[in-house]
Structure formats: C-alpha cells, structure tokens
Design an enzyme around this catalytic site. Structure first.
Site, PDB file in Angstrom:
ATOM      1  CG  ASP A 142      -2.147   0.942   1.012  1.00 21.44           C
ATOM      2  OD1 ASP A 142      -2.483   1.238  -0.155  1.00 21.44           O
ATOM      3  OD2 ASP A 142      -2.733   1.367   2.016  1.00 21.44           O
ATOM      4  CE  LYS A 144      -2.938   4.784   1.629  1.00 15.91           C
ATOM      5  NZ  LYS A 144      -4.388   4.453   1.704  1.00 15.91           N
ATOM      6  CG  ASN A 147       0.324   4.255   3.982  1.00 16.60           C
ATOM      7  OD1 ASN A 147      -0.265   4.731   4.949  1.00 16.60           O
ATOM      8  ND2 ASN A 147      -0.171   3.239   3.284  1.00 16.60           N
TER       9      ASN A 147
END
Length: 266
Positions: A142, A144, A147
């Site tokens: 994840d 992105k 993050n």
C-alpha cells in the site's frame, strides 16, 4: 476526562488517522516520558472474529510476525517500532511506533507538485525502505502518499506495513471492500497475483508520478472505473518529470518482470 491507558503505560491522546488495518493514535509513554504513535490493529472486516475465527487468529499471528520482523530492520526510512502490546489471542495487538511530526507526503503534495530532483531523492529513500523490507520477506502492498511520513528535517519514513499481513488472493475482504488503494495498486495485484516485490515498485512509480505531475493519470470518477483504467489504459507520458520521466514509465509497465530491478532503479 480520564484517558484510556494501554498496557498500563501508554495514555491515548488524539486520533491521528486510520486505514484498512486499524487506527493510529498519539499517545504518551508514561515510563519513558515521550510522545509515541500507537497503532490499534483491526481487521478490515469487523465481523471476522465471529464469522471466520480461524482467519482472525491467522491475521493476528501474521501481524505479530511481520511487526517483529520490521522491528528488527532498524532502517532510517522505515518507521521505528518501539514495542508490541500483545494481549493474547482474543485481542489484536497494538504497535508502539515513533511519532513522526512533519506530516505526510500527501500533506506536502496538497501544497503543489514536487520538482523532479526532490521527488527522485524521496523515491530513493522509499526504495531503500522497500528493499530492506523485501529482504526479510515483507511486501508493503500500500505504497501511497499518505503512508510516507516526513520528519522535521525532510527525510521520509515509510509506514503502515500492516496491510502486508492480509494475503487474500482477490485483495478483497469478506465485505467486498478493497485492501489497499486501487489507484496505487499494481495491475497484477488487482488480478489477484501476489508474491512479487516488483508490485511495490509499480506503486512507488505511481506515487512519484503524482508527486511531480500534481495529478493521477488513471484516477477516474469511481473505484471500478479506476481499476479498469489501471488494468487496461496506457499511462500517459509525464509532462513535468524531466529526466525522471523515463524512470517513471519504466516502473509503470504492466509486466512485473519488465520493471527495473531495485539496484538498477536506484
């Protein structure tokens, strides 16, 4: 108002955010007298404990295993895990992490796109974090802007590896909601193919594309339309990326084997 205390030591303060795998709180460590970030790990499907207790136990075990692996990394661009609160198999663990106070890359991009040189520097930092995680068998899944956190000196820290604990082949929960962010998910992961670290590199490439261009090339009005675009539509050549442009397009190729290996990319 009396604050909730976790493990007899960590006083919960304000909620900092949340995602598919839990909530993050600012907390006060009463033993060491410092602020920390406390992640309350939760399954994406709240009914998982009742409907699939075996899967719930497996999820707890994976979260703990991967949190311990991350805690051993001690990497400058991976969020530091100080402590794990394991309250037993009837409860999900809490992860006690360093508190990064400079906001996220998403916050930074809200003020406008990055120059290619700045994006390239940040990209190398995130790549170094991914390489360290991949070396111990952890994929992020994840990557992105939300993050990637920024320390006060501008250095980046990759966080929220919790999604890596969920390995359902369809990337869907029992409720039908996505694990991960569709606009940054590699095409092969949308198709249910897991296990290739190169999938994280697609996500890194898309994040850097957004960073320099100020827009997402495949985001559409709905999640399904975005997924279809990621699967089927060509990524348009970036206009602001300069010499970083060919690197982005090399990462954003649909064949994982055709993407540059991490050493070449660096």
């Amino acid at each position: 108002m009396r604050r909730r205390v976790i493990d007899g030591r960590f006083e919960l303060g304000e909620r900092l955010g949340g995602g598919g795998m839990g909530l993050v709180w600012r907390a006060w460590d009463t033993a060491l007298h410092r602020d920390v970030a406390l992640k309350e790990v939760r399954p994406p499907d709240p009914a998982m404990d009742e409907h699939d207790p075996a899967l719930a136990r497996e999820l707890r075990a994976r979260v703990l295993r991967e949190a311990r692996a991350l805690a051993r990394l001690n990497h400058p661009h991976v969020v530091t895990i100080h402590h794990i609160v394991d309250e037993g198999e009837d409860a999900y663990p809490w992860l006690v992490m360093e508190l990064v106070t400079g906001g996220s890359l998403q916050d930074r991009l809200a003020r406008g796109p990055m120059p290619p040189s700045e994006a390239a520097r940040l990209g190398r930092e995130v790549l170094s974090a991914l390489r360290a995680a991949h070396a111990v068998g952890i994929q992020h899944r994840d990557v992105k802007p939300a993050n990637v956190l920024l320390r006060s000196d501008g250095r980046s820290v990759l966080t929220d590896f919790g999604i890596a604990a969920v390995r359902e082949s369809s990337s869907l929960t029992a409720t039908g909601s996505f694990i991960g962010s569709p606009e940054y998910m590699a095409p092969e992961r949308i198709n249910g193919h897991e296990g290739d670290p190169a999938s994280d590199l697609w996500s890194l490439g898309m994040m850097l594309y957004v960073a320099v261009e100020g827009r997402h090339p495949l985001r559409r009005a709905t999640t399904l339309a975005t997924l279809a675009a990621v699967l089927n539509q060509a990524v348009p050549a970036p206009e602001r990326a300069g010499t970083l442009g060919p690197v982005l397009l090399a990462l954003l190729t649909r064949d994982p084997a055709a993407r540059p290996d991490p050493a070449t990319l660096d």
